[in-house]
Write an enzyme that holds these catalytic residues in place. Structure first.
Site, PDB file in Angstrom:
ATOM      1  N   ARG A 118      11.796  -5.550   4.183  1.00 48.37           N
ATOM      2  CA  ARG A 118      11.448  -4.121   4.075  1.00 48.37           C
ATOM      3  C   ARG A 118      12.429  -3.260   4.868  1.00 48.37           C
ATOM      4  O   ARG A 118      12.690  -3.516   6.036  1.00 48.37           O
ATOM      5  CB  ARG A 118      10.026  -3.876   4.594  1.00 48.37           C
ATOM      6  CG  ARG A 118       9.709  -2.393   4.729  1.00 48.37           C
ATOM      7  CD  ARG A 118       8.241  -2.107   4.780  1.00 48.37           C
ATOM      8  NE  ARG A 118       7.543  -2.698   5.912  1.00 48.37           N
ATOM      9  CZ  ARG A 118       6.231  -2.604   6.090  1.00 48.37           C
ATOM     10  NH1 ARG A 118       5.473  -1.963   5.222  1.00 48.37           N
ATOM     11  NH2 ARG A 118       5.660  -3.154   7.142  1.00 48.37           N
TER      12      ARG A 118
ATOM     13  N   LYS B 239       0.830  -1.211   0.000  1.00 46.63           N
ATOM     14  CA  LYS B 239       0.000   0.000   0.000  1.00 46.63           C
ATOM     15  C   LYS B 239       0.862   1.258   0.000  1.00 46.63           C
ATOM     16  O   LYS B 239       0.650   2.172  -0.789  1.00 46.63           O
ATOM     17  CB  LYS B 239      -0.939   0.003   1.225  1.00 46.63           C
ATOM     18  CG  LYS B 239      -1.830  -1.230   1.315  1.00 46.63           C
ATOM     19  CD  LYS B 239      -2.731  -1.214   2.530  1.00 46.63           C
ATOM     20  CE  LYS B 239      -2.018  -1.223   3.873  1.00 46.63           C
ATOM     21  NZ  LYS B 239      -1.247  -2.460   4.137  1.00 46.63           N
TER      22      LYS B 239
HETATM   23  P1  ADP Z   1       2.356  -1.823   3.220  1.00 46.76           P
HETATM   24  O1  ADP Z   1       2.367  -0.306   3.131  1.00 46.76           O
HETATM   25  O2  ADP Z   1       1.116  -2.409   2.614  1.00 46.76           O
HETATM   26  O3  ADP Z   1       2.625  -2.328   4.607  1.00 46.76           O
HETATM   27  P2  ADP Z   1       4.851  -1.618   1.679  1.00 46.76           P
HETATM   28  O4  ADP Z   1       4.439  -0.735   0.559  1.00 46.76           O
HETATM   29  O5  ADP Z   1       5.657  -1.003   2.778  1.00 46.76           O
HETATM   30  O6  ADP Z   1       3.550  -2.367   2.303  1.00 46.76           O
HETATM   31  O7  ADP Z   1       5.605  -2.881   1.060  1.00 46.76           O
HETATM   32  C1  ADP Z   1       6.164  -3.892   1.887  1.00 46.76           C
HETATM   33  C2  ADP Z   1       7.502  -4.336   1.303  1.00 46.76           C
HETATM   34  O8  ADP Z   1       7.265  -4.993   0.050  1.00 46.76           O
HETATM   35  C3  ADP Z   1       8.476  -3.186   1.004  1.00 46.76           C
HETATM   36  O9  ADP Z   1       9.781  -3.627   1.295  1.00 46.76           O
HETATM   37  C4  ADP Z   1       8.315  -2.937  -0.492  1.00 46.76           C
HETATM   38  O10 ADP Z   1       9.531  -2.476  -1.075  1.00 46.76           O
HETATM   39  C5  ADP Z   1       7.968  -4.333  -1.014  1.00 46.76           C
HETATM   40  N1  ADP Z   1       7.041  -4.312  -2.142  1.00 46.76           N
HETATM   41  C6  ADP Z   1       5.981  -3.485  -2.351  1.00 46.76           C
HETATM   42  N2  ADP Z   1       5.351  -3.798  -3.498  1.00 46.76           N
HETATM   43  C7  ADP Z   1       6.020  -4.867  -4.033  1.00 46.76           C
HETATM   44  C8  ADP Z   1       5.847  -5.662  -5.220  1.00 46.76           C
HETATM   45  N3  ADP Z   1       4.859  -5.441  -6.084  1.00 46.76           N
HETATM   46  N4  ADP Z   1       6.732  -6.664  -5.437  1.00 46.76           N
HETATM   47  C9  ADP Z   1       7.741  -6.921  -4.553  1.00 46.76           C
HETATM   48  N5  ADP Z   1       7.954  -6.211  -3.424  1.00 46.76           N
HETATM   49  C10 ADP Z   1       7.096  -5.190  -3.163  1.00 46.76           C
HETATM   50  P1  AMP Z   2       1.204  -0.158   9.825  1.00 45.32           P
HETATM   51  O1  AMP Z   2       2.347   0.796   9.605  1.00 45.32           O
HETATM   52  O2  AMP Z   2      -0.025   0.228   9.045  1.00 45.32           O
HETATM   53  O3  AMP Z   2       1.605  -1.589   9.602  1.00 45.32           O
HETATM   54  O4  AMP Z   2       0.774  -0.013  11.357  1.00 45.32           O
HETATM   55  C1  AMP Z   2       1.700  -0.274  12.414  1.00 45.32           C
HETATM   56  C2  AMP Z   2       0.954  -0.447  13.723  1.00 45.32           C
HETATM   57  O5  AMP Z   2       0.241   0.768  14.061  1.00 45.32           O
HETATM   58  C3  AMP Z   2      -0.138  -1.529  13.733  1.00 45.32           C
HETATM   59  O6  AMP Z   2       0.391  -2.821  13.978  1.00 45.32           O
HETATM   60  C4  AMP Z   2      -1.047  -1.044  14.874  1.00 45.32           C
HETATM   61  O7  AMP Z   2      -0.478  -1.301  16.147  1.00 45.32           O
HETATM   62  C5  AMP Z   2      -1.026   0.468  14.662  1.00 45.32           C
HETATM   63  N1  AMP Z   2      -2.091   0.945  13.752  1.00 45.32           N
HETATM   64  C6  AMP Z   2      -1.932   1.529  12.521  1.00 45.32           C
HETATM   65  N2  AMP Z   2      -3.103   1.877  11.999  1.00 45.32           N
HETATM   66  C7  AMP Z   2      -4.050   1.494  12.903  1.00 45.32           C
HETATM   67  C8  AMP Z   2      -5.468   1.560  12.945  1.00 45.32           C
HETATM   68  N3  AMP Z   2      -6.184   2.083  11.929  1.00 45.32           N
HETATM   69  N4  AMP Z   2      -6.104   1.063  14.039  1.00 45.32           N
HETATM   70  C9  AMP Z   2      -5.435   0.537  15.067  1.00 45.32           C
HETATM   71  N5  AMP Z   2      -4.096   0.431  15.092  1.00 45.32           N
HETATM   72  C10 AMP Z   2      -3.400   0.907  14.016  1.00 45.32           C
END
Ligand code: ADP
Ligand code: AMP
Length: 219
Positions: free
Chosen positions: A127, A13
């Site tokens: 990541r 995302k």
């Molecule tokens: P989220 O915001 O949903 O938690 P991230 O955008 O931070 O996820 O992505 C998680 C990890 O996966 C990061 O290290 C990113 O570089 C990698 N990543 C994101 N999209 C892809 C993809 N399409 N293919 C491979 N790796 C990806």
């Molecule tokens: P994220 O960066 O989205 O993976 O979020 C990291 C952490 O923040 C999660 O594991 C939760 O502890 C907290 N968090 C983020 N967004 C929310 C939400 N909408 N509601 C509750 N906890 C959240």
């Protein structure tokens, strides 16, 4: 456009939000980022958040809703916004719906990033991010440029043990938002597996906007 990016942790995302922000001119509002910034401030609220985030549990709805309310009231969200990581419970979604209805700016799209837990595990394990720019990388799939390795950080909650809890929270509390937004006619499901640029094309198709000619690169 008032968009929600929905999907499990590590679905990509934040990665897609970067090019969307650039192309659409609307800010990414990541509740995970807001929570990590609050933790860094070392206030009593930050200390409370830390306990939840470190354990991979969701923070209480009322605490996060207040922060989202304040963030969406800021000037840069007037022309639209992209919520990343919020809502994560049906209660949060109901609160968001009422709050946006009160302000006459309802959601336009909810984009669901569909990806298997096995892929998530690989993505989370590799990541890293650059605290100087906020840019997200993956050590294998999207390697950082040479010369910045020493300042890159790997999130404390991005480890196998905490990820299990985060995925449990997702499946139990966040996945019910899929039928919830389907019923409201807002859900756009995309396959989040594949190259970043392919996923970008799918996201733009889902919101009915021409994809940028090439993926935006920071700096
Ligand atoms: P989220 O915001 O949903 O938690 P991230 O955008 O931070 O996820 O992505 C998680 C990890 O996966 C990061 O290290 C990113 O570089 C990698 N990543 C994101 N999209 C892809 C993809 N399409 N293919 C491979 N790796 C990806
Ligand atoms: P994220 O960066 O989205 O993976 O979020 C990291 C952490 O923040 C999660 O594991 C939760 O502890 C907290 N968090 C983020 N967004 C929310 C939400 N909408 N509601 C509750 N906890 C959240």
């Amino acid at each position: 456009m008032n968009i929600v990016l929905l999907g499990p942790p590590g679905a990509g995302k934040g990665t897609q939000a970067e090019s969307m922000t650039h192309a659409l001119g609307i800010p990414q509002v990541s509740t995970g980022d807001i929570i990590r910034a609050t933790i860094t401030e070392r206030t009593p609220l930050g200390t409370e958040f830390r306990a939840f985030a470190d354990a991979g549990s969701l923070v209480p709805d009322c605490l996060i809703e207040r922060l989202v309310d304040e963030r969406l009231a800021r000037a840069d969200c007037r022309g639209g916004f992209m919520l990343d990581g919020f809502p994560r419970t049906v209660a949060q979604a109901e609160w968001l719906g009422s709050m946006l209805a009160r302000h006459g700016r309802p959601l336009t799209h909810v984009v669901l990033f569909d990806v298997d837990d096995a892929i998530i595990l690989e993505r989370i394990a590799g990541r890293v991010s650059d605290p100087a720019t906020g840019q997200i990388y993956h050590v294998s799939f999207d390697p950082p440029p040479p010369g910045i390795a020493s300042r890159l950080i790997h999130r404390q909650d991005d480890n196998a043990e905490v990820l299990i809890r985060r995925l449990q929270e997702y499946h139990e509390k966040t996945a019910p938002l899929v039928p919830y937004y389907e019923r409201l006619g807002l859900l756009r499901r995309i396959d989040a597996f594949g190259r970043v640029t392919d996923v970008t094309r799918r996201v733009f198709a889902a919101i009915g906007v021409d994809a940028p000619a090439q993926t935006w690169q920071p700096g």
